[in-house]
Design an enzyme around this catalytic site. Structure first.
Site, PDB file in Angstrom:
ATOM      1  N   ASN A   1       0.871  -1.180   0.000  1.00  0.00           N
ATOM      2  CA  ASN A   1       0.000   0.000   0.000  1.00  0.00           C
ATOM      3  C   ASN A   1       0.911   1.234   0.000  1.00  0.00           C
ATOM      4  OD1 ASN A   1      -1.866   1.986   0.321  1.00  0.00           O
ATOM      5  ND2 ASN A   1      -2.637   1.294   2.311  1.00  0.00           N
TER       6      ASN A   1
ATOM      7  N   LYS B   1       0.142   4.214  -0.409  1.00  0.00           N
ATOM      8  CA  LYS B   1      -0.530   5.404   0.159  1.00  0.00           C
ATOM      9  C   LYS B   1      -0.221   6.627  -0.710  1.00  0.00           C
ATOM     10  CE  LYS B   1      -0.650   3.237   4.691  1.00  0.00           C
ATOM     11  NZ  LYS B   1      -0.647   3.349   6.132  1.00  0.00           N
TER      12      LYS B   1
ATOM     13  N   HIS C   1     -10.208   1.828   5.163  1.00  0.00           N
ATOM     14  CA  HIS C   1      -8.896   1.986   5.814  1.00  0.00           C
ATOM     15  C   HIS C   1      -9.026   3.034   6.917  1.00  0.00           C
ATOM     16  CE1 HIS C   1      -4.673   2.819   6.477  1.00  0.00           C
ATOM     17  NE2 HIS C   1      -4.405   1.685   5.843  1.00  0.00           N
TER      18      HIS C   1
ATOM     19  N   GLU D   1      -6.493  -4.648  10.653  1.00  0.00           N
ATOM     20  CA  GLU D   1      -5.465  -3.624  10.811  1.00  0.00           C
ATOM     21  C   GLU D   1      -5.744  -2.847  12.098  1.00  0.00           C
ATOM     22  OE1 GLU D   1      -3.226  -2.337   7.101  1.00  0.00           O
ATOM     23  OE2 GLU D   1      -5.031  -1.143   7.106  1.00  0.00           O
TER      24      GLU D   1
ATOM     25  N   GLY E   1       1.506   2.426  11.091  1.00  0.00           N
ATOM     26  CA  GLY E   1       2.487   3.510  11.002  1.00  0.00           C
ATOM     27  C   GLY E   1       3.157   3.863  12.317  1.00  0.00           C
TER      28      GLY E   1
ATOM     29  N   SER F   1       2.520  -2.074  10.773  1.00  0.00           N
ATOM     30  CA  SER F   1       3.946  -2.099  11.133  1.00  0.00           C
ATOM     31  C   SER F   1       4.663  -3.416  10.816  1.00  0.00           C
ATOM     32  CB  SER F   1       4.121  -1.723  12.610  1.00  0.00           C
ATOM     33  OG  SER F   1       3.744  -0.379  12.812  1.00  0.00           O
TER      34      SER F   1
HETATM   35  P1  13P Z   1       2.184   0.433   8.062  1.00  0.00           P
HETATM   36  O1  13P Z   1       2.735  -0.832   7.484  1.00  0.00           O
HETATM   37  O2  13P Z   1       2.967   1.665   7.676  1.00  0.00           O
HETATM   38  O3  13P Z   1       1.959   0.323   9.529  1.00  0.00           O
HETATM   39  O4  13P Z   1       0.754   0.667   7.390  1.00  0.00           O
HETATM   40  C1  13P Z   1      -0.141  -0.381   7.389  1.00  0.00           C
HETATM   41  C2  13P Z   1      -1.256   0.019   6.535  1.00  0.00           C
HETATM   42  O5  13P Z   1      -1.929   0.995   6.777  1.00  0.00           O
HETATM   43  C3  13P Z   1      -1.512  -0.793   5.344  1.00  0.00           C
HETATM   44  O6  13P Z   1      -2.719  -0.459   4.760  1.00  0.00           O
END
Ligand code: 13P
Length: 252
Positions: free
Chosen positions: A9, A11, A94, A166, A172, A211
């Protein structure tokens, strides 16, 4: 064994040149017997990504979808448009969309319906926040999020979907959920959905996100209740992402 789903992802990261380099590198990793690679670039780059993916083994994922199919909805993108450019999956619900765009259960359900009607596969994100986690409410929060979909639609809508657990506090933050917790929640989701319909659950994949890094990936991906991973930060640099893929490739 079913192949595990590994989703990058990206983002709000990358640019045309970088996405090109990224996909070129990924093309070397498509023949794994252990995983399938999915990539969710910024939506703007989906079309371009489709043009340069030279093998169907890399699946295209949209980070968003609109609940409408056409009309006066400035700035939105429909499922049919996503389908048109060979997108296969859509991330829905999300926590970042809930936080920054005020998406709620109602919007999420509408987006799941739009995704299904467009013949795309939803990746439905669920998970608790830190307070709920500390109060040991994780199971209940996940149940409620799934229950809303079932009660306001039909369990059948969950057939052929991916549920991404999640936990918000793990996204994050560098603090992943430990494997016992992930295991517990994934098993609970299976139990809950099976209690309503025993067949649908066989058509649902449950993946984890939050993470993921080179230290924890082995432990998590090898768990039998984890069908795959939704990876944020550790997927943004191709060097880091291919490191994770190499780790999986070297699993015995
Ligand atoms: P991280 O891997 O940065 O924690 O993000 C996870 C996420 O939001 C995947 O959609």
């Amino acid at each position: 064994m079913n192949k595990k789903i590994i989703i990058a992802n990206l983002k709000l990261n990358g640019n045309l040149k970088y996405i090109k380099k990224y996909i070129k590198k990924l093309n070397k990793y498509i023949n794994s017997k252990i995983y399938k690679i999915f990539i969710a670039p910024p939506i703007l780059y989906l079309y371009f990504s489709n043009l340069i993916i030279n093998n169907k083994n890399i699946k295209l994922v949209s980070q968003n979808i609109d609940k409408n199919f056409s009309g006066s909805y400035t700035g939105e993108i429909s499922g049919k448009m996503l389908k048109d450019i060979n997108t296969k999956y859509v991330i829905i619900g999300h926590s970042e969309r809930k936080k920054y765009h005020k998406e709620n259960n109602k919007t999420i359900l509408k987006k799941i319906i739009a995704t299904k009607k467009s013949n795309l596969i939803p990746i439905i994100c669920i998970g608790e926040n830190i307070e709920e986690y500390n109060k040991k409410k994780s199971k209940n929060i996940c149940k409620k999020q799934i229950q809303y979909i079932i009660k306001n639609n039909n369990i059948k809508i969950l057939k052929n979907t991916i549920i991404a657990y999640e936990p918000i506090w793990a996204i994050g933050t560098g603090k992943n959920a430990d494997i016992n917790h992930i295991n517990k929640i994934h098993k609970y989701i299976i139990k809950y959905i099976s209690s309503i319909n025993k067949n649908i659950i066989k058509k649902i994949k449950i993946i984890y996100g939050g993470s993921i890094n080179d230290k924890n990936i082995c432990n998590i991906i090898t768990n039998k209740y984890v069908d795959g991973l939704l990876i944020g930060k550790s997927s943004w640099k191709i060097k880091n992402f291919t490191k994770l893929l190499n780790i999986i490739n070297n699993l015995k």
